[in-house]
Design an enzyme around this catalytic site. Structure first.
Site, PDB file in Angstrom:
ATOM      1  N   GLU A 163      29.410 -26.839 -22.705  1.00  0.00           N
ATOM      2  CA  GLU A 163      30.229 -26.489 -23.872  1.00  0.00           C
ATOM      3  C   GLU A 163      30.170 -25.006 -24.232  1.00  0.00           C
ATOM      4  OE1 GLU A 163      29.044 -29.122 -27.029  1.00  0.00           O
ATOM      5  OE2 GLU A 163      29.657 -30.919 -25.957  1.00  0.00           O
ATOM      6  N   GLU A 351      29.628 -36.307 -21.477  1.00  0.00           N
ATOM      7  CA  GLU A 351      29.112 -36.780 -22.773  1.00  0.00           C
ATOM      8  C   GLU A 351      30.203 -37.558 -23.487  1.00  0.00           C
ATOM      9  OE1 GLU A 351      27.489 -33.863 -25.513  1.00  0.00           O
ATOM     10  OE2 GLU A 351      26.455 -32.836 -23.867  1.00  0.00           O
TER      11      GLU A 351
HETATM   12  O1  IFM Z   1      24.310 -33.159 -29.546  1.00  0.00           O
HETATM   13  C1  IFM Z   1      25.442 -32.548 -29.042  1.00  0.00           C
HETATM   14  C2  IFM Z   1      25.195 -32.007 -27.659  1.00  0.00           C
HETATM   15  O2  IFM Z   1      24.141 -31.121 -27.630  1.00  0.00           O
HETATM   16  C3  IFM Z   1      26.426 -31.277 -27.161  1.00  0.00           C
HETATM   17  N1  IFM Z   1      27.592 -32.098 -27.288  1.00  0.00           N
HETATM   18  C4  IFM Z   1      27.837 -32.751 -28.545  1.00  0.00           C
HETATM   19  C5  IFM Z   1      26.604 -33.516 -28.974  1.00  0.00           C
HETATM   20  C6  IFM Z   1      26.869 -34.219 -30.307  1.00  0.00           C
HETATM   21  O3  IFM Z   1      27.212 -33.304 -31.287  1.00  0.00           O
END
Ligand code: IFM
Length: 447
Positions: A163, A351
């Site tokens: 990210e 994710e």
């Molecule tokens: O916890 C975070 C993660 O570190 C990066 N992506 C989003 C998740 C939830 O906010």
């Protein structure tokens, strides 16, 4: 029965600062998140990652739980400041921790997937200008090269950055993540250097000629919709999409920044003179897959008071504890767009998941049916996408266990495993039990 293929990966993910703790152990030195979380009011109730889930001392037990759930793969990140606690000082103890973890995983036939940068820049690097300093690209390259040398062969999936939008924009424009700057130009410089470093590290990785090992990047993407058909709202949605999605997708997969956003940013911060000839070629270096983190959609309207003239609108769908709408059908829009507009590369959902206000019952159970339904709905969308020819290869549930949710501290629980932060007891929530049963049959027709 509608089944996922056997080689489709069902995994789960975490990140170093969010779970490890052991902040001063094994020769580790602070990262920007240690510094940021210790400054008043940056993080909910002053929480820090000093202890977190104490995974640094409990990794063996944690791998046993992963094994019990039966995941195919575990995605975790490496703490750069464990490997290089000082600029040119390599720390073998840091490597040892991850080598042991990888060994534990492989012994249990869990495939390790490693993120090289999940936001915890060593503080020494920040003190030298951090990602704003172009030199940081080469410090990152040195660190990654060392890691590839040490265990490149043992990891089947490498993710350069997690990210970059968050590391640049949240950390340097909105100031809500480390290092806490509020300056659009700084954020754009950081974003650019993160992207260049991705390309340079991919090139470095190729030199190792590692068999059965692939490399890519993970972007957090959010399909963006205008709140109305009014021209100004449609324009606002286009800008928001440029800011969150296209600013990262376009250089990586098309080899240029989106022109409308370059014009807009140049109006705000002046010429983007930090983009050097040849950089875009480097950023667009061929990678093996694209990782996508998907949580929710964005609804946007024109906002004359915001610098970039857009603002978020509260949607009407059911929300998670983060206040994010549960919108699996937008993941479908997103995947379709990536396939049609951007790339035929293999895609991974690196994710996806949800925070809910979990409650532990008297008999030590957590009945998180909302989370189960959230996961099921997203898996359903993946299945449809694959049927339509989508090149989707895996899914990593965020998160393996409850952890430090950045500025929210420990107040938001994303895990399928509950963590009691007083005792460090782990409890498999109903979602972990559901995931276990699901992975066994790889079909949503499971009970
Ligand atoms: O916890 C975070 C993660 O570190 C990066 N992506 C989003 C998740 C939830 O906010």
């Amino acid at each position: 029965m509608n089944k996922f293929k056997d080689d489709f990966i069902f995994g789960t993910a975490t990140a170093s600062y969010q779970i490890e703790g052991g902040a001063s152990d094994g020769g580790r030195m602070p990262s920007i998140w240690d510094t940021f979380s210790k400054k008043e009011e940056n993080v909910f109730m002053g929480h820090t990652g000093d202890i977190a889930c104490d995974h640094y001392h409990r990794s063996k037990e944690d791998v046993k739980i992963l094994d019990e759930i039966g995941v195919d793969s575990y995605r975790f990140s490496i703490s750069w400041s464990r490997i290089f606690p000082y600029k040119d000082k390599f720390n073998p103890e840091g490597i040892k921790f991850y080598k042991n973890l990888i060994k534990e995983l492989k012994d249990k036939k869990i495939t390790p997937a490693v993120t090289l940068y999940h936001w915890d820049l060593p503080q020494w690097a920040q003190d030298l200008g951090g990602w704003e300093n172009r030199e940081c690209i080469y410090w990152f390259k040195d660190y990654c090269t060392k890691v590839f040398k040490e265990f490149g062969q043992d990891v089947s999936m490498w993710i350069t950055h997690n990210e970059p939008f968050c590391a640049s924009i949240l950390g340097n424009y909105l100031g809500i993540h480390a290092p806490g700057n509020k300056d659009l130009k700084k954020a754009l410089i950081v974003a650019h250097h993160l992207l260049v470093s991705h390309g340079i590290v991919v090139r470095e990785f190729r030199k190792f000629k590692l068999e059965n090992s692939s490399i890519g990047i993970t972007l957090n993407l959010s399909p963006t919709y205008a709140v109305s058909n009014k021209q100004e709202d449609v324009m606002a949605a286009k800008i928001s999409d440029g800011y969150t999605n296209r600013w990262f997708l376009d250089p990586l997969l098309k080899g240029h920044y989106p022109k409308d956003m370059v014009d807009l940013y140049e109006k705000e911060v002046g010429v983007l003179d930090f983009i050097v000839d040849g950089d875009l070629n480097i950023i667009a270096t061929d990678m093996d897959f694209l990782g996508i983190n998907y949580y929710t959609r964005s609804i946007v309207q024109y906002d004359e008071h915001s610098q970039l003239k857009f603002g978020g609108v509260d949607g009407e769908k059911e929300k998670t504890a983060m206040g994010w709408e549960n919108s699996p059908e937008s993941m479908r829009d997103l995947l379709t767009r990536i396939k049609e507009e951007y790339t035929k590369l293999p895609l991974y959902i690196t994710e996806n998941g949800a925070a809910y206000d979990d409650v532990v019952t008297e008999d030590n159970k957590v009945h998180d049916i909302d989370r189960i339904n959230f996961i099921k709905a997203h898996i359903q969308v993946m299945q449809e996408f694959i049927k339509e020819g989508g090149n989707l290869k895996g899914y990593y549930l965020w998160s393996f266990m409850d952890n430090f949710e950045w500025a929210y501290g420990y107040s938001k629980r994303f895990g399928m495993v509950y963590v009691n932060y007083n005792t460090q007891e782990r409890i498999m929530k109903d979602s972990a039990i559901w995931y276990k049963n699901f992975i066994k049959v790889r079909s949503l027709e499971v009970d």
